[in-house]
Design an enzyme around this catalytic site. Structure first.
Site, PDB file in Angstrom:
ATOM      1  N   ARG A 103       0.820  -1.226   0.000  1.00  0.00           N
ATOM      2  CA  ARG A 103       0.000   0.000   0.000  1.00  0.00           C
ATOM      3  C   ARG A 103       0.852   1.274   0.000  1.00  0.00           C
ATOM      4  O   ARG A 103       0.407   2.325   0.476  1.00  0.00           O
ATOM      5  CB  ARG A 103      -0.982   0.021   1.174  1.00  0.00           C
ATOM      6  N   LYS A 110       2.218  11.538 -10.701  1.00  0.00           N
ATOM      7  CA  LYS A 110       1.341  10.689 -11.500  1.00  0.00           C
ATOM      8  C   LYS A 110       2.096   9.438 -11.916  1.00  0.00           C
ATOM      9  O   LYS A 110       3.149   9.517 -12.537  1.00  0.00           O
ATOM     10  CB  LYS A 110       0.904  11.428 -12.764  1.00  0.00           C
ATOM     11  N   GLU A 113       7.100  19.171 -24.340  1.00  0.00           N
ATOM     12  CA  GLU A 113       6.575  19.467 -22.998  1.00  0.00           C
ATOM     13  C   GLU A 113       7.186  20.755 -22.443  1.00  0.00           C
ATOM     14  O   GLU A 113       6.543  21.488 -21.703  1.00  0.00           O
ATOM     15  CB  GLU A 113       6.838  18.299 -22.027  1.00  0.00           C
ATOM     16  N   LYS A 128       5.772  23.518 -13.073  1.00  0.00           N
ATOM     17  CA  LYS A 128       4.897  22.378 -12.804  1.00  0.00           C
ATOM     18  C   LYS A 128       4.632  22.224 -11.303  1.00  0.00           C
ATOM     19  O   LYS A 128       3.506  21.950 -10.886  1.00  0.00           O
ATOM     20  CB  LYS A 128       5.484  21.084 -13.379  1.00  0.00           C
ATOM     21  N   GLU A 157      -5.485  16.578  -9.026  1.00  0.00           N
ATOM     22  CA  GLU A 157      -6.113  16.899 -10.296  1.00  0.00           C
ATOM     23  C   GLU A 157      -7.620  17.023 -10.234  1.00  0.00           C
ATOM     24  O   GLU A 157      -8.349  16.350 -10.962  1.00  0.00           O
ATOM     25  CB  GLU A 157      -5.729  15.837 -11.347  1.00  0.00           C
ATOM     26  N   ARG A 182      -4.956  21.740 -12.066  1.00  0.00           N
ATOM     27  CA  ARG A 182      -3.874  20.924 -12.574  1.00  0.00           C
ATOM     28  C   ARG A 182      -4.122  20.396 -13.980  1.00  0.00           C
ATOM     29  O   ARG A 182      -3.195  20.068 -14.709  1.00  0.00           O
ATOM     30  CB  ARG A 182      -3.667  19.748 -11.619  1.00  0.00           C
ATOM     31  N   ASN A 238      -2.445  19.236 -19.034  1.00  0.00           N
ATOM     32  CA  ASN A 238      -2.797  18.333 -20.126  1.00  0.00           C
ATOM     33  C   ASN A 238      -3.044  19.073 -21.437  1.00  0.00           C
ATOM     34  O   ASN A 238      -3.625  18.508 -22.365  1.00  0.00           O
ATOM     35  CB  ASN A 238      -4.026  17.507 -19.738  1.00  0.00           C
ATOM     36  N   HIS A 281      -2.939  17.325 -24.713  1.00  0.00           N
ATOM     37  CA  HIS A 281      -2.858  15.892 -24.420  1.00  0.00           C
ATOM     38  C   HIS A 281      -4.087  15.101 -24.850  1.00  0.00           C
ATOM     39  O   HIS A 281      -3.970  13.910 -25.131  1.00  0.00           O
ATOM     40  CB  HIS A 281      -2.592  15.665 -22.928  1.00  0.00           C
ATOM     41  N   HIS A 319      -3.246  12.100 -26.924  1.00  0.00           N
ATOM     42  CA  HIS A 319      -3.575  10.711 -26.566  1.00  0.00           C
ATOM     43  C   HIS A 319      -4.339  10.035 -27.691  1.00  0.00           C
ATOM     44  O   HIS A 319      -4.165   8.832 -27.929  1.00  0.00           O
ATOM     45  CB  HIS A 319      -4.394  10.674 -25.276  1.00  0.00           C
ATOM     46  N   HIS A 349       5.318  10.106 -27.182  1.00  0.00           N
ATOM     47  CA  HIS A 349       4.346  10.911 -26.444  1.00  0.00           C
ATOM     48  C   HIS A 349       4.536  12.415 -26.742  1.00  0.00           C
ATOM     49  O   HIS A 349       3.575  13.119 -27.051  1.00  0.00           O
ATOM     50  CB  HIS A 349       4.486  10.634 -24.948  1.00  0.00           C
TER      51      HIS A 349
END
Lengths: 358, 358
Positions: free
Chosen positions: A118, A140, A182, A224, A234, A238, A242, A245, A249, A262
């Site tokens: 965990r 992330k 980026e 960032k 998020e 935040r 993206n 993105h 994606h 990417h």
């Protein structure tokens, strides 16, 4: 060497940025402070950088996993095999993972660390420009699902990030450029001064000037970190990270993960997002062209692959930002200022998609 | 019907406890408030309780997964198949999982919810006494690894818990008793008055008197909520909830998961922990006997299976509470007061293990 601190609700962690950090065994050993470690890397990175890190960590290193390179490793199968490695290495709750590599290694190892017992600690040693400016900050972690990228993951902050700017000199050309996408994104979404700073350093950036890169990484991480600290999990703000993105994606997914890097997909995606921002009169025609010019000068793709509108929309609807109410997109309100927009008119989106379609 | 609120750092959630709650469609539909839902249950539970819940949730229910019953489902394979179901049902970030079942369904579904899109909501409808008094509070979710139980997981709080005390009447005898083990645990670790209250209600508990059960569930959840609120991610205090569990996990692991029910193993494990607490003069001989008497009156096992000392120690060392410094165990300091003890003398532990070995 510079050290930046990411301040979060529950704790803070340092990002060390500078040349040659992976070859400073005493510092490495001090920064990576857990008593038992599993190192995860890929075979490309291992070739260049495993030896010095392995030797710096000494007997605390209980296991090493060298994975094949590539996005395909962000899978349940490889994740499961990392759990086996953690068990074999006897990594308990006070142990940690050391992620030496690019975004794939960081995302995968970070998620394994988030789940094992965990949540155990992990250290990021990012070896690509993309990973240094993007994955280092924000916590992330994720693997892919057949139905979409990064659909299975967790928010899990590293205990420390060590970004050696020297390692970027051995990066393949495409990967370096993908990282620059980026970099430019931070200018678009949050800092028009940084955008101007980049515009003034095109030759240095294209020549991978070490000082320019170190400064670039530090500035991107600072931007960032500021955005993430405002919204750690998020919920809202935040999401501006993206930018480009949702389009990106879709490109990655529709073309098959790995075809487009990417960052390349994000560059073409940002070009789409700029076009849509312009069509909705959120940025001027001049700003639109200024944005495209910067991407082109850094030799980044601004034209997406040939996809029909239905394919675009299907993939975009799968994006995590899609909600029951419809598509949400990050668009600009002037250069240097991004917003999450929930009421994008479908006809404007389709017009932009069609303009870029065959 | 009583509603208890669990207060956590970032948010609170309600636990609704009372008879017949699964047959109150309007309330169910109001409490389970996400716009898109995947329901996860097992075939035993589905037989009795799926129909009313399915009908209460109506068209928001986008998918139903009925798993085979049993601990074997807490696996990477089943987890992976739940991700497929989430994708097929089109569950996005605003969707949620409804976990209708015992601890296995709750642990597995909760972990799937924790990972899907880096965390979606989930609702727990626990159908065993164990799940109602234990899994409902605390946000621990997990699956098993071949090297140990619950080694892969996350802390992920439910959005709401709905504990229908009527469903416990159809519970198999062994499962009901296994749940009583965790009930008694709350008395041992944190509330000697509750222990006395239980001792005064042995016949009612053994007869599954509905009012007694409802009051029991409410009191247990309140104790657990208090302990968890003090330590949400198990850095210290919360570890006392694992009283009897290091021994218990060894029993479950060494005998093969599923042979002993979790609660049965915990009961025998608590007997071992009481014996060790007594040997270390942390509780009196009288308290030791009082504890064993209560377990026996509830028909719970107080004798562990025949394992040699080496097997015990190997399994106990795998427990998550093991650190580099050695075994940590939760022991009592008088009835109603548990402590995490890091300096357990090996010879005392071995003496207790040998006393219980063949």
């Amino acid at each position: 060497m510079q050290t930046l601190h990411v301040e979060l609700a529950e704790r803070r962690y340092p990002i060390h940025v500078g040349p040659g950090l992976l070859n400073q065994p005493e510092q490495l050993s001090r920064w990576i402070d857990a008593p038992a470690l599993l190192l995860v890397t890929d075979s490309h990175v291992a070739e260049h950088y495993l030896a010095p890190v392995e030797s710096a960590l000494g007997p605390r290193l209980q296991g090493i996993r060298v994975l094949p390179p590539g996005e395909a490793q962000k899978s349940m199968k490889t994740l499961d095999s990392l759990f086996d490695s953690l068990a074999e290495a006897g990594i308990g709750r006070d142990g940690a993972i050391v992620a030496l590599g690019g975004g794939v290694i960081g995302d995968l190892s970070g998620f394994a660390a988030a789940c094992w017992q965990r949540g155990i600690a992990f250290y990021q040693l990012p070896t690509t420009l993309l990973a240094q400016v993007d994955s280092s900050v924000g916590g992330k972690t994720a693997i892919n699902h057949t139905s979409g990228k990064n659909l299975i993951g967790a928010f899990h902050q590293p205990r420390a990030v060590i970004a050696d700017s020297t390692v970027l000199s051995t990066l393949p050309e495409r990967e370096y450029r993908a990282g620059l996408a980026e970099v430019v994104k931070y200018g678009f979404i949050a800092d028009v001064d940084f955008l101007a700073w980049l515009e003034g350093r095109i030759p240095a950036l294209n020549a991978r000037d070490a000082d320019t890169i170190a400064e670039t990484v530090t500035r991107c991480c600072a931007i960032k970190a500021r955005v993430v600290a405002e919204d750690e999990t998020e919920q809202g703000r935040r999401a501006i990270l993206n930018f480009g993105h949702t389009f990106g994606h879709a490109i990655e997914g529709a073309c098959g993960y790995g075809e487009w890097l990417h960052g390349e997909a994000v560059a073409a995606g940002m070009a789409q997002a700029l076009a849509l921002s312009c069509r909705l009169e959120r940025i001027s025609q001049g700003d639109h062209e200024r944005g495209l010019a910067l991407l082109r000068q850094l030799h980044l793709p601004v034209t997406p692959p040939a996809l029909d509108t239905r394919t675009w929309l299907e993939w975009m609807a799968r994006d995590k930002k899609a909600t029951r109410e419809g598509l949400r997109l990050v668009l600009l309100r002037g250069l240097g200022r991004a917003e999450l927009v929930t009421d994008v008119p479908t006809e404007s989106l389709e017009a932009v998609l069609q303009a870029s379609s065959p």
